[in-house]
Design an enzyme around this catalytic site. Sequence first.
Site, PDB file in Angstrom:
ATOM      1  N   HIS A  44     -20.818  53.031 -15.566  1.00  0.00           N
ATOM      2  CA  HIS A  44     -20.624  51.590 -15.744  1.00  0.00           C
ATOM      3  C   HIS A  44     -21.241  51.201 -17.080  1.00  0.00           C
ATOM      4  O   HIS A  44     -22.198  51.825 -17.545  1.00  0.00           O
ATOM      5  CB  HIS A  44     -21.333  50.859 -14.592  1.00  0.00           C
ATOM      6  CG  HIS A  44     -21.061  49.400 -14.509  1.00  0.00           C
ATOM      7  ND1 HIS A  44     -21.671  48.478 -15.346  1.00  0.00           N
ATOM      8  CD2 HIS A  44     -20.279  48.671 -13.666  1.00  0.00           C
ATOM      9  CE1 HIS A  44     -21.270  47.264 -15.025  1.00  0.00           C
ATOM     10  NE2 HIS A  44     -20.419  47.346 -14.024  1.00  0.00           N
ATOM     11  N   ASP A  88     -28.239  55.315 -11.513  1.00  0.00           N
ATOM     12  CA  ASP A  88     -27.621  54.025 -11.210  1.00  0.00           C
ATOM     13  C   ASP A  88     -27.106  54.109  -9.778  1.00  0.00           C
ATOM     14  O   ASP A  88     -26.084  54.724  -9.503  1.00  0.00           O
ATOM     15  CB  ASP A  88     -26.485  53.754 -12.196  1.00  0.00           C
ATOM     16  CG  ASP A  88     -25.684  52.504 -11.861  1.00  0.00           C
ATOM     17  OD1 ASP A  88     -25.963  51.859 -10.825  1.00  0.00           O
ATOM     18  OD2 ASP A  88     -24.759  52.175 -12.627  1.00  0.00           O
ATOM     19  N   GLN A 147     -23.649  51.671  -6.473  1.00  0.00           N
ATOM     20  CA  GLN A 147     -22.606  51.983  -5.496  1.00  0.00           C
ATOM     21  C   GLN A 147     -23.101  52.931  -4.403  1.00  0.00           C
ATOM     22  O   GLN A 147     -22.355  53.253  -3.475  1.00  0.00           O
ATOM     23  CB  GLN A 147     -21.398  52.606  -6.197  1.00  0.00           C
ATOM     24  CG  GLN A 147     -20.723  51.720  -7.215  1.00  0.00           C
ATOM     25  CD  GLN A 147     -20.082  50.489  -6.605  1.00  0.00           C
ATOM     26  OE1 GLN A 147     -19.676  50.492  -5.452  1.00  0.00           O
ATOM     27  NE2 GLN A 147     -19.999  49.413  -7.374  1.00  0.00           N
ATOM     28  N   LYS A 195     -24.587  44.289  -3.727  1.00  0.00           N
ATOM     29  CA  LYS A 195     -23.775  45.425  -3.291  1.00  0.00           C
ATOM     30  C   LYS A 195     -24.173  45.856  -1.870  1.00  0.00           C
ATOM     31  O   LYS A 195     -23.475  46.658  -1.247  1.00  0.00           O
ATOM     32  CB  LYS A 195     -23.966  46.622  -4.217  1.00  0.00           C
ATOM     33  CG  LYS A 195     -23.847  46.331  -5.695  1.00  0.00           C
ATOM     34  CD  LYS A 195     -22.429  46.173  -6.143  1.00  0.00           C
ATOM     35  CE  LYS A 195     -22.372  46.134  -7.676  1.00  0.00           C
ATOM     36  NZ  LYS A 195     -21.019  45.926  -8.187  1.00  0.00           N
ATOM     37  N   CYS A 220     -15.571  47.655 -16.005  1.00  0.00           N
ATOM     38  CA  CYS A 220     -16.775  47.902 -16.817  1.00  0.00           C
ATOM     39  C   CYS A 220     -17.018  49.397 -16.972  1.00  0.00           C
ATOM     40  O   CYS A 220     -18.169  49.872 -16.925  1.00  0.00           O
ATOM     41  CB  CYS A 220     -17.999  47.216 -16.209  1.00  0.00           C
ATOM     42  SG  CYS A 220     -17.919  45.428 -16.219  1.00  0.00           S
TER      43      CYS A 220
END
Length: 405
Positions: free
Chosen positions: A121, A198, A201, A224, A363
């Site tokens: 991202h 990251d 997700q 999220k 993104c």
Amino acid sequence: MIKSPWRGDFPIINNTQCESPYIYLDSAATAQTPASVIERMQHFYLNEYATVHRGVHRLSSEATDNMEQTRQDVADFIQAKSREQIVFTKGTTEAINLVANTFLPTFTQSGDEIIITDMEHHANIVPWQLLSERLGLTIKVWAMTSDGELLLDDLQALLSPRTKLVALTHISNVLGCINPIKKATSIAHQYGAVVLIDGAQGVMHQAVNVSDVGCDFYAFSGHKLYGPTGVGVLYMAKKWADTLPPWEGGGAMIDHVQLPMGTSYQAAPWRFEAGTPNIAGILGLGEAIKYVNHIGIDAISQYEEELMLYAEEKLQNLDSLNVYGNSDKRVGLISFNLGVHHAYDVGSFLDRYNVAIRTGHHCAMPLLARLEQTAVCRASFALYSDSQDVDVLVDRLNYIKKLLG
């Protein structure tokens, strides 16, 4: 039929005032919020509203206690060893920027290297680019294979004694692939490199154990994880919680201030939390974690896996549908294009038929460049999604295909 037993917990999903059911398949962008989270935030504003860490009166003390309990709840949720390793941020983006603006200026010098993947991202690309330009660092790209896999041998080939940091996503927000974060961390550490994951997700789809993974940093966002927007988390390994300098100055992060110089700072995590935090958002995140824990993340993962298999089978029957990524390693989302039709056209038509998906570059422009696409459609699922949502999506895509020719 695959029917979610939790669908009724979500006011927007369960809205009966619409003429026809609203199909929400954009959970990878923002997951919908259960009523319990909304009620917790409302309760704070109605009954507990005060700022934290600065007052001796009852409301301030209660707000402080509740916020710090949430910090502990977050630590337990991702299996961090202590709450002092949990920093509250505005989201994943701010968490990554915090690391970029504290670790890199302190522990790197011109000519040092950062490794990132080409499936990241933009939030896990641009901060490193900004600091690399300023500090004279070199960015190396760990390229994915044609079917969206990151090979550990390729990482090994990129690492060198000058590699200071490896940044990679836990689960791709375009391909849905689960990356080998534990093995990648172990390999990077052999070269003395720091690892940032990251997890935006990752946290909503499977259990996360940062202590087992061994990463130095793990970042994710509340929205999220069925929580509110404007709140996120940065996990720091103790070494970095103890040594990184503050990156923003203001109230709450100081120990003692004197003029003209000589200010000292709080210990972590408060050293990294200047100003008044998003207290309601933090409490909402805490309630979202309680909600997920009550169901059980393993139960959620099992349900979503069954739904994903159903969705992939149904979508395979659609002519002219191009699906991206490896179906054997895909979690939570499916990205596709409908023949020659532009993703925006498909998404706009679906919206007319009360189906919400995400379209565009997500993104992740470098990843789309690897796919030789400028835009793709993405349908993403959560614990409130069910097989009827999939059926409606497939039916509407079939209709759009006939309509557009």
